[in-house]
Enzyme design. Sequence first.
Site, PDB file in Angstrom:
ATOM      1  N   GLY B 200       0.819  -1.210   0.000  1.00  0.00           N
ATOM      2  CA  GLY B 200       0.000   0.000   0.000  1.00  0.00           C
ATOM      3  C   GLY B 200       0.848   1.252   0.000  1.00  0.00           C
ATOM      4  N   SER B 201       0.323   2.302   0.610  1.00  0.00           N
ATOM      5  CA  SER B 201       0.965   3.620   0.515  1.00  0.00           C
ATOM      6  C   SER B 201       2.138   3.761   1.479  1.00  0.00           C
ATOM      7  CB  SER B 201      -0.054   4.708   0.816  1.00  0.00           C
ATOM      8  OG  SER B 201      -0.358   4.719   2.199  1.00  0.00           O
ATOM      9  N   GLU B 224       5.479  -3.251   1.104  1.00  0.00           N
ATOM     10  CA  GLU B 224       5.805  -2.784  -0.251  1.00  0.00           C
ATOM     11  C   GLU B 224       5.057  -1.480  -0.425  1.00  0.00           C
ATOM     12  OE1 GLU B 224       4.463  -2.365  -4.112  1.00  0.00           O
ATOM     13  OE2 GLU B 224       4.247  -4.553  -4.017  1.00  0.00           O
ATOM     14  N   CYS B 261       1.729  -0.713  -8.936  1.00  0.00           N
ATOM     15  CA  CYS B 261       2.914  -0.228  -8.221  1.00  0.00           C
ATOM     16  C   CYS B 261       4.125  -0.158  -9.124  1.00  0.00           C
ATOM     17  CB  CYS B 261       3.193  -1.104  -7.004  1.00  0.00           C
ATOM     18  SG  CYS B 261       3.002  -2.849  -7.323  1.00  0.00           S
TER      19      CYS B 261
END
Lengths: 494, 494
Positions: B200-201, B224, B261
């Site tokens: 995620g962020s 990640e 991503c």
Amino acid sequence: MNPELETIAAAAAAAAQPFADTNPRDRARALVAVADALEANADGLVAVAMAETGLAEARLRGELRRTAVQLRLFAETVADGGYLDVRIDAADPEFALGPRADVRRYLVPLGPVVNFAASNFPFAFSVAGGDTASALAAGCPVILKGNPGHPELTRRTEAVVVEALAAAGMPDGVFQVVMGQEEGVAILRDPRVKAGSFTGSIPAGQFLAGIAAAREVPIPFFGELGSLNPVFVTEGALAERSGELVSGFVTSVSGSAGQLCTKPGYVFLPEGHGLDQGIADAAASVAPHRLLNPRITEGYAARREAILATSGVRAIAEGRVEFDGEGQGWVTPTVVAVSLDDLLAARETLLEESFGPLAILVETDPGTDLAALVPILLEGNLTATVHAAAGEATPELRALVRVLTEHAGRVLFGGWPTGVAVTPAMQHGGPWPATTNDSSTSVGTAAITRFLRPVAYQGAPEELLPAPLQTANPWGVPQAVSPAGESTAWGANL
Amino acid sequence: MNPELETIAAAAAAAAQPFADTNPRDRARALVAVADALEANADGLVAVAMAETGLAEARLRGELRRTAVQLRLFAETVADGGYLDVRIDAADPEFALGPRADVRRYLVPLGPVVNFAASNFPFAFSVAGGDTASALAAGCPVILKGNPGHPELTRRTEAVVVEALAAAGMPDGVFQVVMGQEEGVAILRDPRVKAGSFTGSIPAGQFLAGIAAAREVPIPFFGELGSLNPVFVTEGALAERSGELVSGFVTSVSGSAGQLCTKPGYVFLPEGHGLDQGIADAAASVAPHRLLNPRITEGYAARREAILATSGVRAIAEGRVEFDGEGQGWVTPTVVAVSLDDLLAARETLLEESFGPLAILVETDPGTDLAALVPILLEGNLTATVHAAAGEATPELRALVRVLTEHAGRVLFGGWPTGVAVTPAMQHGGPWPATTNDSSTSVGTAAITRFLRPVAYQGAPEELLPAPLQTANPWGVPQAVSPAGESTAWGANL
């Protein structure tokens, strides 16, 4: 950052690329050169180490030899190339999810590493010890933060290492030393430093791990902290070899004055074990040994007093702490016994590592469920030891072994945890608080992986691939190749 | 902790030992059973996923298939047993440092893992995605924190996974789901949980990594996070295949509405590249695509506005953001160009990931030293891509490739970074902030090692050794044996 530290960090950063690019055989020969140089300088180094640490000559000569053997083992590891974990996926037009490109992955050095030296192993966990050897083997420049307990030895060893590496053709800046706690922290915070390693106390390790995690760019930190190293002795083992158990135990507790991270601190055994006199006699025969420094003596004396003053604690060998004219503490072993109930009642005092020659026997009732006890009493440990009779493999023993593997990095059978062999299969680590990072070891060849990170190349022409990934494989490293066509069978033949 | 979470944590903890003890072939078959069940339920699952995420049917069918193939690949990995990294040192009376005991080391599962699902891959990085597959393969129970973007799909997939695992004979509690941010954090803090994973962020990943590190007993956390995925195009590549570059680029930027991503966010190329019209035309042919949810649309729209309003930014394809009657955002690609000087002048605004179909061309003067530029412009990335002409291997290109490997986990040549193959050599990770932990990957078979820790047995009788360490080797796993007698030659033949 002060100018000296700035120069050191800059030199390490400048060395990172040329050092990473060294041919592994050349790097291996450089490690052997360091080992040779240490052994050639053994007399002078050991004399300084004796004066600065109070450790005995035989122990220090053995430790220096171990340090040299460790460097030679890492040289073999580097030259073999298996540590690079080279994986090659062949391009595959028939791949199960559509055509796949050629992908090649291996491990590359992280870059400069700061290594905080330990006080209790002035060779094997200090200047040219395991953390330094494994980081250099990986291809990472090392900045060693010297231990204040042996500053002169640190500088002399540094000179030997730097000269050997330079003579072997390694770049300037691959090995440097800083002294001072503030200086070490400043280096750990420097953005050019890419990993840290440490051997020492839980508070210091927690402090440094916190700094590594709180950096603007966090870095991996490998700390080896505290361990109780419990030992479990069965009725069967007592019946079979009580004399051997007593002598092995007292030797392991008192060696190097108990200042070893794998010292057996707790021995769980059936009440009525009958070992008191044997332990008292063996302990009485141990000559007084100097502790490393007055600060350690102070901590040890306070721990010992608190334990001896705890309700239910019986002294089997009371031992002594005495100071010489230079303020150094000299000690003989202290062994006490306590019932399981009294241990549980005073666990805050009793269940904590004593850094020095002190151990606690925990006497249990027959039929005590030891496997159920372990999670209540123990956090993570470097080691756990089982002494059983030959052929003993009861369900209770199996359950105990099982739970011990959840609470320790190494489980021993019939031996003693001190004296860690430097070998490919060794594991020197364990669940928190034994280490800050239980994915790794600080002894043995697997220690090299701490200082590596994976990189993959996709669709790269041969001429732009690094040597270990080239099909021509000029370094002759092991390459695990996944051929085209296999993906469609994945899972089909299980 | 609320009673429901308490029940879930307790069930995961209770499952840990029996699951770790499963025969690897049985565990492999269970992973295949999950893959089969997902594919058997594809129609229903894909329909729910389309409604909840706005992603296209073909993409979601491909993603479900990828998820199943990934499970089958991990099944092969488990059955092979090489992931256990079994090392056996034979007892050696002639060992260089004195007699050594038999030592045997392998990797064991960490225990329960909490996996925070991503929004943008409702199959491959969610319920039964890569983190779940690799943790189950390792033998760790999984508690999945569901993503709020696809709650119904999460529950439906959970039912499929739980039923398949149970039918394959796996213990109760090996796979469970919790929903809600507070609930996920509570599970991450629970002492029974031994590792965390996340996709995620950057802010969310930093927050969770901080919690994992600040626990009384810290645990590994594999996050990640963000990546810019820079692309570098040489004059030679432009001369050779500008049409192919344009179509590949626009496809990669706009696929799944850029919500990947590995979306190529920045393309460095020589000024006067002449691609404007081609890119504008290709972008104009891309149909509007719904973004995952209104929160993502809001963030994307604000990023896009800020970029378009920055001095020196030239819109090549302006693109659109429009809302439908349900408040969902529909987008077409935005591609802008900026000179290197203007990028540097506005780096705070321009050098940040845009989650959506937006990319920035960075136009450089001839002779710009790109290798020197990379450390100034880039932090860590999941990928970096080079487009050069066939046979091009100038010193400048070599220097660029070299520096890119220091700033990315995967370096591509002549392709595009989206569409990550699930293979043994794949690397999906990278230096901070691409991941919180750059020793690992979240795609490919190496992902399994995140959820394992080493344990050594010393001097253990065969009957007390776990199966993979026994000399009899009943599971037939690869065992790396170091024979007696070799230590005296270490370093001697280099």
